[in-house]
Structures are given as C-alpha cells and as structure tokens.
Design a protein around this motif. Structure first.
Motif, PDB file in Angstrom:
ATOM      1  N   ARG A   1       0.861  -1.267   0.121  1.00 28.41           N
ATOM      2  CA  ARG A   1       0.055   0.135   0.088  1.00 28.41           C
ATOM      3  C   ARG A   1       1.038   1.278  -0.029  1.00 28.41           C
ATOM      4  O   ARG A   1       1.509   1.450   0.980  1.00 28.41           O
ATOM      5  CB  ARG A   1      -0.967   0.019   1.174  1.00 28.41           C
ATOM      6  CG  ARG A   1      -1.984   1.078   1.065  1.00 28.41           C
ATOM      7  CD  ARG A   1      -2.582   1.256   2.432  1.00 28.41           C
ATOM      8  NE  ARG A   1      -3.986   2.175   2.424  1.00 28.41           N
ATOM      9  CZ  ARG A   1      -3.697   3.314   2.649  1.00 28.41           C
ATOM     10  NH1 ARG A   1      -2.307   4.024   2.898  1.00 28.41           N
ATOM     11  NH2 ARG A   1      -4.783   4.229   2.655  1.00 28.41           N
ATOM     12  N   LEU A   2       0.742   2.037  -1.241  1.00 25.98           N
ATOM     13  CA  LEU A   2       1.696   3.183  -1.180  1.00 25.98           C
ATOM     14  C   LEU A   2       0.680   4.444  -1.314  1.00 25.98           C
ATOM     15  O   LEU A   2      -0.572   4.327  -1.489  1.00 25.98           O
ATOM     16  CB  LEU A   2       2.567   3.336  -2.566  1.00 25.98           C
ATOM     17  CG  LEU A   2       3.250   2.127  -2.966  1.00 25.98           C
ATOM     18  CD1 LEU A   2       3.856   2.266  -4.238  1.00 25.98           C
ATOM     19  CD2 LEU A   2       4.214   2.156  -1.908  1.00 25.98           C
ATOM     20  N   SER A   3       1.207   5.519  -0.980  1.00 30.38           N
ATOM     21  CA  SER A   3       0.382   6.618  -0.684  1.00 30.38           C
ATOM     22  C   SER A   3       0.242   7.411  -2.038  1.00 30.38           C
ATOM     23  O   SER A   3       1.360   7.817  -2.844  1.00 30.38           O
ATOM     24  CB  SER A   3       1.325   7.897   0.213  1.00 30.38           C
ATOM     25  OG  SER A   3       0.569   9.130   0.033  1.00 30.38           O
ATOM     26  N   LEU A   4      -0.837   7.543  -2.451  1.00 30.97           N
ATOM     27  CA  LEU A   4      -1.225   8.187  -3.674  1.00 30.97           C
ATOM     28  C   LEU A   4      -0.577   9.819  -3.776  1.00 30.97           C
ATOM     29  O   LEU A   4      -0.270  10.016  -4.889  1.00 30.97           O
ATOM     30  CB  LEU A   4      -2.550   7.981  -4.055  1.00 30.97           C
ATOM     31  CG  LEU A   4      -3.183   8.538  -5.400  1.00 30.97           C
ATOM     32  CD1 LEU A   4      -2.169   7.852  -6.630  1.00 30.97           C
ATOM     33  CD2 LEU A   4      -4.872   8.355  -5.867  1.00 30.97           C
ATOM     34  N   SER A   5      -0.983  10.500  -2.712  1.00 32.36           N
ATOM     35  CA  SER A   5      -0.422  11.685  -2.622  1.00 32.36           C
ATOM     36  C   SER A   5       0.999  11.641  -3.022  1.00 32.36           C
ATOM     37  O   SER A   5       1.767  12.741  -3.494  1.00 32.36           O
ATOM     38  CB  SER A   5      -0.583  11.981  -1.051  1.00 32.36           C
ATOM     39  OG  SER A   5      -2.288  12.452  -1.002  1.00 32.36           O
ATOM     40  N   ASP A   6       1.752  10.811  -2.293  1.00 32.82           N
ATOM     41  CA  ASP A   6       3.170  10.782  -2.548  1.00 32.82           C
ATOM     42  C   ASP A   6       3.507  10.569  -4.080  1.00 32.82           C
ATOM     43  O   ASP A   6       4.462  11.195  -4.495  1.00 32.82           O
ATOM     44  CB  ASP A   6       3.924   9.949  -1.775  1.00 32.82           C
ATOM     45  CG  ASP A   6       4.009   9.853  -0.326  1.00 32.82           C
ATOM     46  OD1 ASP A   6       3.540  11.211   0.141  1.00 32.82           O
ATOM     47  OD2 ASP A   6       4.162   9.031   0.454  1.00 32.82           O
ATOM     48  N   LEU A   7       2.907   9.833  -4.714  1.00 35.00           N
ATOM     49  CA  LEU A   7       2.852   9.408  -6.188  1.00 35.00           C
ATOM     50  C   LEU A   7       2.623  10.829  -6.875  1.00 35.00           C
ATOM     51  O   LEU A   7       3.337  11.220  -7.854  1.00 35.00           O
ATOM     52  CB  LEU A   7       2.193   8.359  -6.675  1.00 35.00           C
ATOM     53  CG  LEU A   7       2.835   6.761  -6.512  1.00 35.00           C
ATOM     54  CD1 LEU A   7       2.798   6.433  -5.157  1.00 35.00           C
ATOM     55  CD2 LEU A   7       1.976   5.950  -7.309  1.00 35.00           C
ATOM     56  N   GLN A   8       1.623  11.411  -6.552  1.00 35.90           N
ATOM     57  CA  GLN A   8       1.294  12.649  -7.250  1.00 35.90           C
ATOM     58  C   GLN A   8       2.192  13.821  -6.973  1.00 35.90           C
ATOM     59  O   GLN A   8       2.509  14.620  -7.870  1.00 35.90           O
ATOM     60  CB  GLN A   8      -0.196  13.266  -6.887  1.00 35.90           C
ATOM     61  CG  GLN A   8      -1.569  12.208  -7.118  1.00 35.90           C
ATOM     62  CD  GLN A   8      -2.576  12.572  -6.444  1.00 35.90           C
ATOM     63  OE1 GLN A   8      -2.457  13.327  -5.488  1.00 35.90           O
ATOM     64  NE2 GLN A   8      -3.895  12.039  -7.242  1.00 35.90           N
ATOM     65  N   ARG A   9       2.933  13.784  -5.788  1.00 40.92           N
ATOM     66  CA  ARG A   9       3.913  14.829  -5.631  1.00 40.92           C
ATOM     67  C   ARG A   9       4.947  14.382  -6.479  1.00 40.92           C
ATOM     68  O   ARG A   9       5.826  15.453  -7.311  1.00 40.92           O
ATOM     69  CB  ARG A   9       4.289  14.869  -4.004  1.00 40.92           C
ATOM     70  CG  ARG A   9       5.230  16.014  -3.768  1.00 40.92           C
ATOM     71  CD  ARG A   9       5.384  16.231  -2.364  1.00 40.92           C
ATOM     72  NE  ARG A   9       5.829  15.012  -1.695  1.00 40.92           N
ATOM     73  CZ  ARG A   9       5.115  14.410  -0.703  1.00 40.92           C
ATOM     74  NH1 ARG A   9       3.792  14.746  -0.549  1.00 40.92           N
ATOM     75  NH2 ARG A   9       5.423  13.355  -0.270  1.00 40.92           N
ATOM     76  N   VAL A  10       5.376  13.380  -6.736  1.00 36.69           N
ATOM     77  CA  VAL A  10       6.626  12.938  -7.698  1.00 36.69           C
ATOM     78  C   VAL A  10       6.116  13.363  -9.239  1.00 36.69           C
ATOM     79  O   VAL A  10       6.930  14.155  -9.647  1.00 36.69           O
ATOM     80  CB  VAL A  10       7.023  11.408  -7.533  1.00 36.69           C
ATOM     81  CG1 VAL A  10       8.090  10.983  -8.521  1.00 36.69           C
ATOM     82  CG2 VAL A  10       7.456  11.205  -6.068  1.00 36.69           C
TER      83      VAL A  10
ATOM     84  N   TYR B   1      -7.775   3.968  -4.956  1.00 36.63           N
ATOM     85  CA  TYR B   1      -8.781   4.149  -4.334  1.00 36.63           C
ATOM     86  C   TYR B   1      -8.461   5.095  -3.167  1.00 36.63           C
ATOM     87  O   TYR B   1      -7.765   4.655  -2.254  1.00 36.63           O
ATOM     88  CB  TYR B   1      -9.474   2.853  -4.019  1.00 36.63           C
ATOM     89  CG  TYR B   1     -10.535   2.948  -3.350  1.00 36.63           C
ATOM     90  CD1 TYR B   1     -12.113   3.450  -3.972  1.00 36.63           C
ATOM     91  CD2 TYR B   1     -10.863   2.605  -1.884  1.00 36.63           C
ATOM     92  CE1 TYR B   1     -13.105   3.735  -3.269  1.00 36.63           C
ATOM     93  CE2 TYR B   1     -11.926   3.135  -1.093  1.00 36.63           C
ATOM     94  CZ  TYR B   1     -13.140   3.300  -1.616  1.00 36.63           C
ATOM     95  OH  TYR B   1     -14.420   3.544  -1.158  1.00 36.63           O
ATOM     96  N   GLY B   2      -9.314   6.147  -3.102  1.00 36.27           N
ATOM     97  CA  GLY B   2      -8.892   7.046  -2.002  1.00 36.27           C
ATOM     98  C   GLY B   2      -7.674   7.605  -2.213  1.00 36.27           C
ATOM     99  O   GLY B   2      -7.133   8.068  -3.257  1.00 36.27           O
ATOM    100  N   ASP B   3      -6.662   7.757  -0.986  1.00 36.57           N
ATOM    101  CA  ASP B   3      -5.514   8.111  -1.069  1.00 36.57           C
ATOM    102  C   ASP B   3      -4.487   6.978  -1.052  1.00 36.57           C
ATOM    103  O   ASP B   3      -3.363   7.140  -0.700  1.00 36.57           O
ATOM    104  CB  ASP B   3      -5.056   9.136   0.141  1.00 36.57           C
ATOM    105  CG  ASP B   3      -3.856   9.650  -0.075  1.00 36.57           C
ATOM    106  OD1 ASP B   3      -3.397  10.314  -1.123  1.00 36.57           O
ATOM    107  OD2 ASP B   3      -3.114   9.681   0.980  1.00 36.57           O
ATOM    108  N   ALA B   4      -4.856   5.852  -1.431  1.00 36.80           N
ATOM    109  CA  ALA B   4      -4.021   4.590  -1.519  1.00 36.80           C
ATOM    110  C   ALA B   4      -3.841   4.279  -2.764  1.00 36.80           C
ATOM    111  O   ALA B   4      -4.718   4.199  -3.808  1.00 36.80           O
ATOM    112  CB  ALA B   4      -4.547   3.469  -0.783  1.00 36.80           C
ATOM    113  N   MET B   5      -2.735   3.779  -3.416  1.00 37.80           N
ATOM    114  CA  MET B   5      -2.200   2.889  -4.406  1.00 37.80           C
ATOM    115  C   MET B   5      -1.842   1.569  -4.014  1.00 37.80           C
ATOM    116  O   MET B   5      -0.862   1.521  -3.321  1.00 37.80           O
ATOM    117  CB  MET B   5      -1.043   3.596  -5.283  1.00 37.80           C
ATOM    118  CG  MET B   5      -0.801   2.806  -6.526  1.00 37.80           C
ATOM    119  SD  MET B   5      -1.957   2.728  -7.883  1.00 37.80           S
ATOM    120  CE  MET B   5      -1.649   4.468  -8.593  1.00 37.80           C
TER     121      MET B   5
END
Length: 475
Positions: free
Chosen positions: A243-252, A419-423
């Motif tokens: 489970r990764l943070s989608l917000s972190d991926l979006q920041r990258v 889904y939500g803030d999770a990848m």
C-alpha cells in the motif's frame, strides 16, 4: 436473453488456460468492520446482488459456427451457492495468515464448465474487518470491464444492463438474414456505400495486423535461461500486498511530469533493481521489458461484455542507479508508445489475436502460450476505481489489491488499483522463483521514498534560491 458470442480474444484466453497457469485475475477487497457481526448476512447479500448480474449466470458453450467459437449461455440450474464461500482466519487473523489463505485460493483454477467466477468472504481479521476475494476469468472481460461489473455488488449501485446480443440462429436463420440483406441492397443501391466502408475497414484492419505482426517478429528476444524472472510453473502461488500513498506519487509526478503510471513503473523498476541485485545479477545496462495493458474503450462505452485491450511494451532501465534518471527514461519510453498509439507495436498483440479465426486459437494458442517471455518479462497493470466511497452492507471499502494471471514461463505479475489516497499493489508470483516476495514489496516503498526524497531535496533547493547568497552563486 439472447446469446453473446465470445470474441476471438476471449476464446484465446480460454485456450491459454492450463492447470499450472489459470487465466483468472483477482482482487482482494478490504472492508472495515460490518455493522452486523454475522458475515453470513453479507454472503447472502453478495449472492443476491451477483445473481442479478446476467454475465455471472452464464457459462461458455462451444459452437460449430463460427468454427472453434463459443457463446455465453445461461447455465441450467444455476446455483449461486456454488460461487460463494465463507472462510474464517485463525486467531489472531494477522496479515501473514490472510496472505497465505488468499494465495491458496487464487491458485485454484475456475471450472470452465460453469460460470467463470467465484467470491470468497474472509472473516476473522485482527482489526475486526473482513475481506472479499473476487476471482473472474479473463475470457469474461478485462480489468475495466471487471470494475464496471463489480460495481453492481456494492451498496447504492444497480446491475448494469447486458450489452445487446448479436443476431443468433441456425444456418436457416442466417441464410434468411443474408437473403434479406442482399434484397435490401438491391432495393437500396445507396447502401452499397456502407458495404464499401466495411471493405475499407477490413483493408485497414489487415494493414494494422500486418504492422503488429511485423513488430512482434522484430521484438522477439533471445531467451536468457538464467533470468530470475523465468520459471517452470507449478500449481502453487505466492502473493504480497503493498500500500503506497497516492499523494506521494502525485507529488513526484507534479515535479517530473508524465503520469501516475509512469511513476508507478519507475517504482517497479527500482524494486526490480534491488531484487535482481539480491539475486547476484549483473545490472550493468540491464533492462526488464514489461507489458502495460491499455484500455481501448471510448468514453461512456460499456466496460464489460468482452476484452477490449491492447498494450505497450516498455523497457525498465533497472541497470540505471539514479532513480530520477530511471523515471525520466520510462516517461520518454511511454511517451513514444502513446505517440505511436495502442494499435501499433509488438505490445498490440491482443489486437492481432482478436483478428485471428477462433479455430486457429483452439489449435495454435495452447502451443504458443509459452512464448510470452520472448516478448516481455512481466505484466504491470493499473486499473483505478471510481472516486466515490464504496460500501458493502454498510461496511466501507478501504483498499483493493488486484492480481493478474501469470503467463507460462513468467515468475511475477503486478497489478495496481488506486482508491481514495491509496495506491494498492497486488504482487502475484511463483513461490519457488520468488520466495522473498515480502522483500520485493518493501523495495517498492523504498523506491517511492527515494523519489519522494528527490522531490523534497529539489523543493528545498528551490526555496534556497530565493536568498541573496544563492543568487550571488548563480550570477
């Protein structure tokens, strides 16, 4: 309800089915604690909703025409209980036990003589929640189709309508239809234009198929017998969840451009680099070629009913030690794929398979199914869920971990779902070839930390450029 023909690609997935390489994909759905403690009520609810979905009541029946073809037909005496099961984890119901149970359930093939799906409700989780493992054969539909179909199981969604079935009947009925069509053309000559358009489409499809075939031949590689990503399959499987943070991926993504999928591919490249290094592989200049499935549906087009998928082949530069350079190389490669389009290149082989006669698939596909490693090393799929809260029997959906089937000779497959803030990533592997799958999953998090750290370093550098000291250095 009329019968619906399986497409040539649908039939191909049936023909690829073997005891050690079942062609179903899956999804592990994690829910919060249900309002009522009795999970049998939820099993009953799932059964009621699944029974209202026409594709889930149908099985495959072979046909004489077209030769080698098949249709979906209602199963006589369909029993919903044959497709539902309830399991309870032993105390304490931790992550390791859940993973072991799901791996065992995923390894079990579906019965091809019955509707090609199964739902497993899993209770006894340590946090009071429960899970649902959904299994669906690839002959039914692809990933986006499975999402659309699966939404009918959630609270507040109604079952989607079945796509209109094509005209059916015996030889006499088809002959009458052909006669009526000929008469229609004779009495309305202008409609010949429509026939000419269809002929032009056939020529276009032939040209497209020839281009894909040429690209496939040009993309065939010499197999490396020592590659740790190749294996001789056996019936067991191993899974891992990340489970990764989608917000972190979006920041990258915001810093480096491209897409979330580009970032995801870069994370897999970083994890593969770490894993290959642990296998004492020579990393210098090494790449891993992956297949990235591409959804061909247009906006608003129904997702289920058949496979509508192509693919891109992308070389992951696992030999590159710099994570940012890896991401930039992957972004450039995917940009080139998108510029060419999903109907060109060796990765578009599903389109070629969809144009072959079904009888050819019956004879040839089982034999050539093991040739996938000649073109690519593993599949990396990403299918998002709708950006709305989902629930089952009042229990909120928290995470979804999808799994892709393994082609013959391939040791690992990776699927992602946001889904939500999770990848959430489901990693599916041959346990003899990849016994340390948990370390691979941890490497995905470390790869994200590396790229996220680069973002923070860059942002700090930009903030420092606002000071007089650093303006003087730059002048």
């Amino acid at each position: 309800m009329g019968r619906q023909q399986l497409s040539a690609l649908d039939v191909a997935f049936l023909c690829l089915e073997q005891e050690t390489t079942p062609m179903h994909f899956g999804a592990l759905l994690m829910f919060s604690a249900p309002p009522a403690a009795d999970l049998r009520r939820l099993v009953t609810l799932l059964g009621e909703r699944a029974g209202r979905l026409p594709p889930l009541r149908q099985r495959v029946r072979s046909t004489w025409f077209p030769p080698g073809g098949a249709t979906w037909v209602e199963e006589p005496g369909f029993r919903i209980d044959d497709h539902l099961a309830l399991h309870y984890l032993e105390h304490p119901g931790d992550r390791e036990e859940l993973i072991a149970v799901v791996a065992e359930l995923m390894a079990r093939p579906l019965e091809l003589t019955h509707p090609l799906w199964h739902l497993e409700v899993i209770g006894g989780l340590a946090d009071g929640g429960f899970a649902v493992l959904a299994k669906l054969h690839h002959a039914v539909c692809d990933g986006p189709g499975a999402v659309e179909l699966g939404l009918g199981l959630f609270d507040g969604f109604t079952a989607p309508e079945q796509p209109p079935a094509p005209c059916e009947g015996g030889f006499r009925a088809r002959g009458l239809a052909a006669a009526r069509s000929a008469s229609d053309v004779l009495t309305h000559p202008a409609r010949l234009i429509g026939g000419a358009t269809k002929a032009a489409d056939l020529v276009k499809q032939g040209y497209e198929a020839a281009g894909i075939f040429s690209a496939i031949v040009g993309g065939i590689r010499r197999l490396d017998p020592a590659s740790p990503l190749r294996c001789a399959h056996w019936p067991r499987r191993r899974i891992e969840l990340s489970r990764l943070s989608l917000s972190d991926l979006q920041r990258v993504r915001a810093l480096h451009g491209g897409t979330i999928n580009d970032v995801l591919l870069a994370l897999v490249a970083g994890a593969l680099r770490a894993w290959l290094s642990s296998q004492d592989c020579d990393l210098a200049g090494r790449t891993v070629r992956v297949l990235v499935p591409v959804n061909l549906r247009q906006g608003g087009e129904s997702g289920f009913g058949r496979n509508q998928v192509s693919g891109y082949l992308c070389e992951l530069p696992v030999g590159e030690p710099d994570p940012v350079k890896r991401l930039h190389a992957i972004r450039s490669a995917m940009d080139r794929n998108k510029a060419a389009g999903p109907r060109r290149g060796a990765g578009a082989f599903p389109l070629l398979a969809d144009q072959l006669p079904r009888a050819v698939h019956r004879i040839v596909t089982p034999a050539v199914g093991g040739m996938a490693p000649l073109l690519y090393d593993l599949v990396i799929s990403n299918v998002p869920l709708p950006a709305v809260p989902l629930a089952l029997g009042g229990a909120g959906l928290r995470e979804v971990y999808p799994f892709v089937p393994l082609a013959t000779g391939q040791a690992m497959g990776i699927a992602a779902c946001s889904y939500g803030d999770a990848m959430c990533l489901g990693i599916y592997a041959d346990p003899r070839t990849v016994p340390d799958l948990a370390n691979f999953a941890d490497s995905l998090e470390r790869a994200l930390d590396e790229l996220d750290g680069c973002v923070e370093t860059t942002e700090r550098g930009r903030s420092k450029l606002g000071s007089g000291e650093h303006r003087e250095i730059l002048t």
